[in-house]
Design an enzyme around this catalytic site. Sequence first.
Site, PDB file in Angstrom:
ATOM      1  N   PHE A 138     -31.353  33.249   9.340  1.00  0.00           N
ATOM      2  CA  PHE A 138     -31.737  34.404   8.530  1.00  0.00           C
ATOM      3  C   PHE A 138     -32.957  34.054   7.690  1.00  0.00           C
ATOM      4  CE2 PHE A 138     -31.360  36.990   4.615  1.00  0.00           C
ATOM      5  CZ  PHE A 138     -31.341  38.261   5.191  1.00  0.00           C
ATOM      6  N   SER A 153     -27.815  27.976  11.119  1.00  0.00           N
ATOM      7  CA  SER A 153     -27.403  28.889  10.066  1.00  0.00           C
ATOM      8  C   SER A 153     -26.897  30.212  10.667  1.00  0.00           C
ATOM      9  CB  SER A 153     -28.545  29.115   9.070  1.00  0.00           C
ATOM     10  OG  SER A 153     -28.078  29.767   7.914  1.00  0.00           O
ATOM     11  N   MET A 154     -27.510  31.356  10.343  1.00  0.00           N
ATOM     12  CA  MET A 154     -27.098  32.609  10.978  1.00  0.00           C
ATOM     13  C   MET A 154     -27.243  32.524  12.482  1.00  0.00           C
ATOM     14  SD  MET A 154     -28.504  36.535  10.491  1.00  0.00           S
ATOM     15  CE  MET A 154     -29.993  36.296  11.483  1.00  0.00           C
ATOM     16  N   ASP A 181     -25.308  20.636   1.628  1.00  0.00           N
ATOM     17  CA  ASP A 181     -25.965  21.902   1.994  1.00  0.00           C
ATOM     18  C   ASP A 181     -25.822  22.844   0.799  1.00  0.00           C
ATOM     19  OD1 ASP A 181     -26.493  24.530   2.979  1.00  0.00           O
ATOM     20  OD2 ASP A 181     -25.891  23.954   5.001  1.00  0.00           O
ATOM     21  N   HIS A 183     -29.879  22.164   4.170  1.00  0.00           N
ATOM     22  CA  HIS A 183     -29.492  23.267   5.051  1.00  0.00           C
ATOM     23  C   HIS A 183     -30.377  23.414   6.286  1.00  0.00           C
ATOM     24  CE1 HIS A 183     -27.696  26.973   6.326  1.00  0.00           C
ATOM     25  NE2 HIS A 183     -28.851  27.612   6.225  1.00  0.00           N
TER      26      HIS A 183
END
Length: 258
Positions: free
Chosen positions: A28, A96-97, A192, A222
């Site tokens: 994202f 991530s996303m 993270d 992250h």
Amino acid sequence: MTAAKVISGAEHFFLPGNSIGILICHGFNGTPQSVRYLGENFAARGFTVFAPRLAGHGTDENEMETSHYRDWIQDVEAAYAELKKTCTNVFAIGQSMGGALVLDLATKVACDGILTINAALKVPEYEKYRNQSVPRFIPEGKPDIKAENVIEIAYDRVPTKAVNQLLDIMQHTGTRLQRITCPLMLFHSPDDHVVPDRCSHQIYETVMSDDKEMISLDNSYHVASLDHDKDYIIEQTHRFIQKHTKQANSAPLTSLII
């Protein structure tokens, strides 16, 4: 309405190679630039690599505001289908996303393996915006990267509507984890500051895959694809692909799950 211009460096990339395909999905407010280092190194090892640019990303915040999480799902499914045109085996990597998106993909198609990098099922900082429309935009801080002097192409602010789409896709994927049976490798950064490390543990404990691994990224935050452990991710991914390509080639080919 004319589509917004793509930011230089944020374009999707397709790197042709052998019959083993790797789909890499950014996160994202990220772009393919955030996973280009991984992609180019996989291509240098002979693999075919495709990193799509998700709808509304890498252009401007106004276009992102009109994007729906189903658009992102379709982008990933289209990329998988494109790789299947020329590749016998396809592995999907998501950050991530992007991790949530490739996990969703695995519930629909017969992936040879799924790899996630700090896969997002929760983003605590965004929870207060759930079902909210104001403010219209939310300021974004610096990318969560431990390494110094690293640039990630991202918007300085994101639309609250888009944040709600992120919350929806994470919730959507979280309810489908028990449908996943393919081999799985989960990269996770204990330190993270965006996605709780427990998300990767939740995925590991919930999926039905017999073959699954947890790999700790102890020197990255992250956005690990741009951080200190990026070469470690490449090496472990290569090992995973070699292992499961051999297994796939020694068994009957599987078809798409309808």
